[in-house]
Design an enzyme around this catalytic site. Structure first.
Site: not given
Length: 270
Positions: A228, A81, A231
């Site tokens: 979060d 990701s 990221h």
């Protein structure tokens, strides 16, 4: 006596007729040898000109620059990701920003392919290598392992998978740039140290270029990460591209194909 004067008159008339015929014939124009020669020469000249035009290439035909014949150079951004760009727009992830920066810096015919997959582990990446290798990457930026660490997967397994991926890429003539990863100290200091040591060891053993820490300057900074805390934001990816990737990537680009650079960059923009 009467016949002789008549015959004499006939002869005189015949001679007169012949004289007139000869005179008329002499008045007709005899073809000039020079004119005939000139006409033939003109025809030959026209014929030769036509043949020359047919056989000689046009001077207006442009000559192809060898540098323009170079095939486009492909960079494969391969990972999880962090590569895919979870949570940011399609033009804000690092592969997209890297493509834009390379064009701004004067690199031509370079394509960056985003092959990041959210949730990808090192095992999953190895399993899809056959698929991603269809892109025939000249350079691969490999960034993998963070999801393994979150799951507490054995360090030896992670390292073995990374080595397998690097070898497969190298066997397919792709130059590998390995993005080093570090993790938070939630799994114990021994695991954290062992995990971080994977990347420089693999880079040394397999002769690949290393980005010491892919998230350097971004990881842990709330201003450059999403909610979060994992990221990066668009701004975080901008810093990663300019400070962490380009200084490592540019020397490799020059080695592979210097002609892809229109104006050779001397430094990266901050």
């Amino acid at each position: 006596m009467i016949n002789r004067p008549f015959r004499l008159l006939q002869r005189l008339l015949t001679v007169a007729a012949l004289t007139v015929a000869i005179a008329i014939s002499g008045c007709q124009k005899t073809p000039d040898a020079n004119e005939a020669k000139t006409d033939t020469g003109t025809q030959n000249s026209n014929k030769n000109t036509s043949q020359t035009s047919d056989t000689q290439p046009s001077q207006n035909t442009s000559t192809t620059n060898p540098a323009e014949q170079q095939a486009p150079l492909t960079i494969l951004a391969l990972g999880d990701s962090l590569t895919e760009g979870l949570g940011v727009d399609n033009d804000a992830n690092y592969p997209a920003q890297l493509q834009t920066r390379l064009q701004e810096l004067g690199y031509k015919d370079i394509k960056v392919i985003n092959s990041g997959l959210s949730g990808e582990t090192s095992t999953g990446l190895v399993n899809r290598l056959d698929w991603v290798l269809q892109t025939k990457p000249d350079i691969t930026i490999l960034t993998i392992g963070a999801n393994d660490a979150i799951r507490g997967i054995d360090v030896a397994t992670v390292e073995a998978n990374i080595r397998t991926a690097v070898k497969r890429l190298q066997d397919n003539d792709s130059v590998v740039i390995l993005g080093g990863m570090q993790i938070y100290d939630n799994l114990g200091s021994d695991y954290v140290k062992s995990f971080a040591a994977i990347y420089p060891r693999v880079a040394k053993d397999m002769n690949v270029t290393l980005i010491p820490f892919f998230l350097d300057g971004v990881g842990g900074d709330p201003k450059l990460n999403q909610a979060d805390a994992i990221h990066p934001t668009k701004e975080g990816y901008t810093l990663i591209v300019n400070d962490n990737i380009l200084p490592i990537l540019q020397p490799e680009l020059k080695k592979i194909n210097p002609s892809n650079v229109t104006n050779t960059p001397t430094e990266t923009a901050q």
